[in-house]
Structures are given as structure tokens and as C-alpha cells.
Design an enzyme around this catalytic site. Structure first.
Site, PDB file in Angstrom:
ATOM      1  CE1 TYR A 142      -3.072  -3.299  -0.006  1.00  0.00           C
ATOM      2  CE2 TYR A 142      -4.202  -2.255   2.137  1.00  0.00           C
ATOM      3  CZ  TYR A 142      -4.389  -2.631   1.107  1.00  0.00           C
ATOM      4  OH  TYR A 142      -4.768  -3.901   0.944  1.00  0.00           O
ATOM      5  CE  LYS A 189       0.829 -17.593  -2.187  1.00  0.00           C
ATOM      6  NZ  LYS A 189      -0.550 -18.850  -2.125  1.00  0.00           N
ATOM      7  CG  ASP A 221      -2.560 -19.262   0.063  1.00  0.00           C
ATOM      8  OD1 ASP A 221      -2.226 -19.411   0.604  1.00  0.00           O
ATOM      9  OD2 ASP A 221      -2.527 -19.878  -1.213  1.00  0.00           O
ATOM     10  CG  ASP A 245      -7.374  -3.773   4.093  1.00  0.00           C
ATOM     11  OD1 ASP A 245      -8.099  -3.681   5.269  1.00  0.00           O
ATOM     12  OD2 ASP A 245      -7.229  -3.141   3.676  1.00  0.00           O
ATOM     13  CG  ASP A 249     -12.578  -5.694   6.152  1.00  0.00           C
ATOM     14  OD1 ASP A 249     -12.373  -5.307   7.402  1.00  0.00           O
ATOM     15  OD2 ASP A 249     -12.881  -5.270   4.663  1.00  0.00           O
TER      16      ASP A 249
END
Ligand code: NAD
Length: 354
Positions: A142, A189, A221, A245, A249
Site C-alpha cells: 500500500y 506467502k 490463502d 486488511d 475484515d
């Protein structure tokens, strides 16, 4: 104790819910002999309307001069036509980066009394759900270099992390895990990304300093899948910005109660910004319909993380539990046989329970 708190009600239901949080802080002050020094600041759409920008300099300076910030929410349809840099939500990014808040704490706590709001099968959440997602907030993709080629038909974003950035967030996560169930899940990852391999090696190095905390690693994942397959396997999750992020959520939506969940954004000292995870809910603004509990629980997080007042924080959390036990509900968490009340009455009942 004197506590200097910057209040940013913001837009939509922001002023409704912050007013109830102030009511609860008043009750905490009376019960425990604390004095809250409040200053109100503008951010978001109201700041655009009044001074032409989402985050006025005076707001950032006022926050920097406080020990903690309590924010309601920003944004709404009135400002949706504005371009990216001028939108109310820009104030949030400006506050996070301007205040150096690199550590985002997002608890996903399912209240037993609201278990039927959880979209998962009841056997998956038997015994409750209490997950803390620790998300890195000021690094990664980001904030990395991004751009397009001259023709505009190719674009790139860059994910970069320095060891020091990983080190400080991972330490926060270990500290939190050592005060909870002493289990930490680091999500990355590392089978693909070099930043993840660096992340994993930093986690393993710091783990040696916390022999009482058991650490596992999981690919992002798989973590996304495991959160809905068997969420109770998680206690504290630590991860980089974008993964956090998405996973925070996902974790919070498992609880099914957006009006219930607080959050904290911290830096290395005790300073923090505290806010509900939901938005400004313009559809119910000013109608005495908003659930103020997420904001009230954000005050509990403020007392715990900025002011080290654990007893006061726990008292707020149990007052919320007691009001739910007694059957009081705002519209968003209403179910059969319960008693529906408005924003103000919910705030008053929680303050009275204290
Ligand atoms: P939202 O969270 O505001 O609302 C989603 C739904 O949940 C709505 O039906 C709303 O009525 C309900 N809801 C949310 N909080 C509630 C509460 N405390 N009590 C009862 N019901 C509640 O999300 P949205 O509709 O996508 O966004 C509305 C505005 O908020 C947008 O401008 C968005 O950009 C902004 N937003 C701000 C923040 C923030 O300030 N941190 C976060 C998310 C969205």
C-alpha cells in the site's frame, strides 16, 4: 490520572456514537477518579465543508498534542463525487501516517449473547470466538512504489519491507500473545514472496525472546480458508498490511456484528488512535439508531493500550456484556425476545452499569 484525549466525531453516525463514548468515559472518570481532558477536532466531510480539506493541519497538530485519539467515522454520499485526494476517507490515511501508527489491532470477538448473528455453523463457534488480528499498517504494497508505463496498459505496485518495520510489529504481536493464550500465528506467502521470507525469518528470530509463546506460520490463502473452516484454532494473528486488511475484515465479519467491533492503531510509545471498524452509516445518522458499542469498546482499548488501565478497560467490557445479558439491543443486533433501544439509551445503560 489525567488523560488528554482528542475527539474526532467525523460524519454520519460519528457524532451520535462518540457522544455515547464520552458518556461512558465520564462514568469511568467518576468511578476510578480519572479526569479526561477532551478537545474536539474536525476531520472528514465536516472538515471539507468547513475548511475545504479532509484533514486540517490543526487536527493533526491537536492529535499530536494528545495522548490518544478517539475517532467516530468519516465519509458519506455528500462527498462521494470528490476525487481521491479530497475525499473524507483521505483523513484516515493522513492521520495514520501523520501520527506514525504502524500497528493495527482488530479484535474479532463474538459475544455469546449474539452468537446467532455469526454466519458460520454453530458447532464451529461453540465455546466462543476471540481472535486478535495484528496488522502492519504503514508499509508493504500500500505504500510501495507504483506506476504505469507510458502507454498506460501496464501497471505495477511494489511490496517492500525493511527488517526494522517487521521487527516492531512482530514484537507488538508477541507482547499481545504473551498476555493472552500465548499462541501466535504469523501469516505470510513465503512460498512465493521474498518479503514474506524476510518476514518469517524475523518472526523466528524474535520468537527466541518469547519462549513462552508458541509460534506457527501459515500461508495467507490457507489462513483465509481456515478462518471460516475452523476459526477457533486462531488466537493472535500477525501479518503484513494487505494480508491484514483482508483477513481482519474476514475475521470481523464472522462475528456478524459490525456495530460491535472496535480497533486500535498504535505506535511504539503508548499513543494510539481508537475507532469502531464500521463506517459512518449515513442511512441511520442522527436518528438515534446507531449501535455505540464498537466506539465504547474502542474506549476500553484506549484505556488498556494507551493508559495501561486494565481494570477500567475490563469494567467497560463487562458492563457491555451485562447490558447484553439483560436483553437490551440496538436495531442492528436485535433478535426475537430482546428489547430494542436507541443509541442514547444504550450508552446510558452501559454508563450506569459501570
Ligand atoms: P458502513 O459501515 O457505514 O455501513 C454498512 C451498514 O452497516 C449500513 O447498513 C449501516 O447502517 C450499518 N452500520 C454500520 N455501523 C453501524 C452501527 N454502529 N450501528 C448500526 N448499524 C451500523 O459502511 P458503508 O455503508 O460501506 O460506508 C458508509 C460511509 O462510511 C462511506 O462514505 C465509507 O467510505 C465510510 N467508511 C468510513 C470508515 C471509517 O471512517 N473508518 C470505514 C468504512 C467506511
Amino acid at each position: 490520572m489525567r488523560m488528554k484525549v482528542a475527539l474526532i466525531p467525523g460524519d454520519g453516525i460519528g457524532p451520535d456514537i462518540v457522544a455515547e463514548a464520552v458518556k461512558v468515559m465520564g462514568a469511568v472518570g467518576t468511578k476510578y477518579g480519572h479526569k479526561f481532558d477532551y478537545s474536539f477536532y474536525l476531520a472528514g466531510g465536516v472538515a471539507i465543508d468547513s475548511v475545504g480539506m479532509p484533514l486540517p493541519e490543526s487536527t493533526l497538530l491537536g492529535c499530536q498534542d494528545s495522548e490518544a485519539v478517539l475517532l467516530g467515522a468519516v465519509g458519506g454520499p455528500k462527498w462521494d463525487h470528490l476525487g481521491g485526494g479530497q475525499r473524507p476517507e483521505k483523513a484516515l490515511l493522513g492521520l495514520r501516517s501523520g501520527l506514525g501508527l504502524f500497528c493495527n489491532l482488530r479484535p474479532a470477538l463474538l459475544y455469546e449473547q449474539l452468537a446467532e448473528a455469526c454466519p458460520l455453523k454453530s458447532e464451529l463457534i461453540a465455546g466462543g470466538l476471540d481472535i486478535m488480528v495484528v496488522r502492519e499498517l504503514t508499509g508493504g504494497i500500500y505504500f510501495g512504489e507504483r506506476g504505469r508505463n507510458d502507454a498506460g496498459d501496464s501497471a505495477y505496485d511494489t511490496m517492500a519491507y525493511a527488517t526494522s518495520e517487521i521487527d516492531r510489529i512482530v514484537r507488538k504481536a508477541f507482547d499481545i500473545a504473551s498476555k493472552r493464550s500465548k499462541r501466535l500465528m504469523s501469516v505470510d506467502k513465503a512460498n512465493i514472496l521474498e518479503t514474506s521470507r524476510l518476514w518469517r525469518s524475523v518472526v523466528n528470530t524474535i520468537a527466541k525472546e518469547y519462549p513462552d509463546v508458541s509460534v506457527d506460520h501459515m500461508y495467507v490463502d490457507n489462513a483465509a480458508m481456515q478462518l471460516v473452516r475452523n476459526p477457533r484454532q486462531f488466537d493472535v494473528i500477525v501479518t503484513e498490511n494487505m494480508f491484514g486488511d483482508i483477513l481482519s475484515d474476514e475475521a470481523s465479519m464472522i462475528t456478524g456484528s459490525i456495530g460491535m467491533l472496535p480497533s486500535a492503531s498504535l505506535r511504539s510509545d503508548n499513543f494510539g488512535m481508537y475507532e469502531p471498524i464500521h463506517g459512518s452509516a449515513p442511512d441511520i445518522a442522527g436518528k438515534d439508531m446507531a449501535n455505540p458499542i464498537a466506539t465504547i469498546l474502542s474506549v476500553a482499548m484506549m484505556l488498556r493500550h494507551t493508559f495501561a488501565c486494565e481494570e477500567e478497560a475490563a469494567a467497560i467490557e463487562s458492563a457491555v456484556g451485562a447490558v447484553l445479558d439483560a436483553g437490551w439491543r440496538t436495531g442492528d443486533i436485535m433478535s426475537k425476545g430482546m428489547r430494542q433501544i436507541g443509541t442514547k439509551e444504550m450508552g446510558t445503560l452501559i454508563a450506569q452499569k459501570l
